[in-house]
Design a protein around this motif. Structure first.
Motif, mmCIF file in Angstrom:
data_model
loop_
_atom_site.group_PDB
_atom_site.id
_atom_site.type_symbol
_atom_site.label_atom_id
_atom_site.label_comp_id
_atom_site.label_asym_id
_atom_site.label_seq_id
_atom_site.Cartn_x
_atom_site.Cartn_y
_atom_site.Cartn_z
ATOM 1 N N MET A 1 -6.615 -47.080 -25.173
ATOM 2 C CA MET A 1 -6.015 -47.555 -23.946
ATOM 3 C C MET A 1 -4.492 -47.597 -24.115
ATOM 4 O O MET A 1 -3.991 -48.121 -25.085
ATOM 5 C CB MET A 1 -6.551 -48.944 -23.615
ATOM 6 C CG MET A 1 -5.982 -49.504 -22.339
ATOM 7 S SD MET A 1 -6.828 -50.983 -21.759
ATOM 8 C CE MET A 1 -6.124 -52.209 -22.812
ATOM 9 N N GLN A 3 -0.789 -48.838 -23.320
ATOM 10 C CA GLN A 3 -0.114 -50.030 -22.837
ATOM 11 C C GLN A 3 1.387 -49.850 -22.991
ATOM 12 O O GLN A 3 1.853 -49.249 -23.960
ATOM 13 C CB GLN A 3 -0.546 -51.262 -23.616
ATOM 14 C CG GLN A 3 -1.932 -51.733 -23.303
ATOM 15 C CD GLN A 3 -2.222 -53.065 -23.980
ATOM 16 O OE1 GLN A 3 -1.872 -53.268 -25.132
ATOM 17 N NE2 GLN A 3 -2.852 -53.955 -23.248
ATOM 18 N N LYS A 107 3.342 -55.546 -16.552
ATOM 19 C CA LYS A 107 1.937 -55.290 -16.832
ATOM 20 C C LYS A 107 1.639 -53.828 -16.580
ATOM 21 O O LYS A 107 1.994 -53.279 -15.539
ATOM 22 C CB LYS A 107 1.042 -56.166 -15.946
ATOM 23 C CG LYS A 107 -0.432 -55.957 -16.201
ATOM 24 C CD LYS A 107 -1.268 -56.908 -15.373
ATOM 25 C CE LYS A 107 -2.719 -56.690 -15.689
ATOM 26 N NZ LYS A 107 -3.573 -57.651 -15.001
ATOM 27 N N GLU A 109 -1.898 -51.800 -17.563
ATOM 28 C CA GLU A 109 -3.148 -51.666 -18.295
ATOM 29 C C GLU A 109 -4.251 -51.304 -17.300
ATOM 30 O O GLU A 109 -4.129 -51.549 -16.105
ATOM 31 C CB GLU A 109 -3.513 -52.944 -19.047
ATOM 32 C CG GLU A 109 -3.706 -54.160 -18.182
ATOM 33 C CD GLU A 109 -3.974 -55.415 -18.988
ATOM 34 O OE1 GLU A 109 -5.109 -55.891 -18.906
ATOM 35 O OE2 GLU A 109 -3.066 -55.884 -19.678
#
Length: 112
Positions: A1, A3, A107, A109
């Motif tokens: 993932m 980020q 943010k 994600e």
């Protein structure tokens, strides 16, 4: 993932809808290049009215319908990744405006 947190850069490219790269729409080829270079993401915005260096107003008004509306392409990522793609962007964008600004990523994600 993937980020991104904290400091980043936003790259904005202002072009016309009919601008081309290798006989294909420039905005689409830029998006493909961003994807190929694993940028965090990118968006193309179509303006309803604007003007650039030549001072011709381009508008989506029904009486002045333009076939070359202004576009803004944005991508946000780390400074390193933005700097890595900048030479290719400069090569591809023959006419237009290219800017870079600092951003604070609060943010970024995706759900698993």
């Amino acid at each position: 993932m993937m980020q991104i947190n904290g400091k980043g850069k936003i790259l904005r490219i202002y072009i016309g809808e009919t601008d081309k790269w290798a006989k294909k729409p420039l905005y689409h080829e830029l998006i493909k290049m961003f994807k190929k270079n694993d940028m965090a993401g990118a968006t193309v915005f179509r303006g309803i009215e604007g003007f650039g260096l030549n001072s011709r107003i381009k508008s989506s008004h029904i009486l002045q319908l333009s076939e070359d509306l202004p576009l803004v392409i944005e991508t946000i990522d780390t400074e390193e990744k933005i700097e890595n793609i900048l030479p290719k962007v400069k090569e591809m964008v023959k006419e237009g405006l290219v800017t870079i600004e600092n951003v604070e990523v609060i943010k970024y994600e995706a759900e698993k």
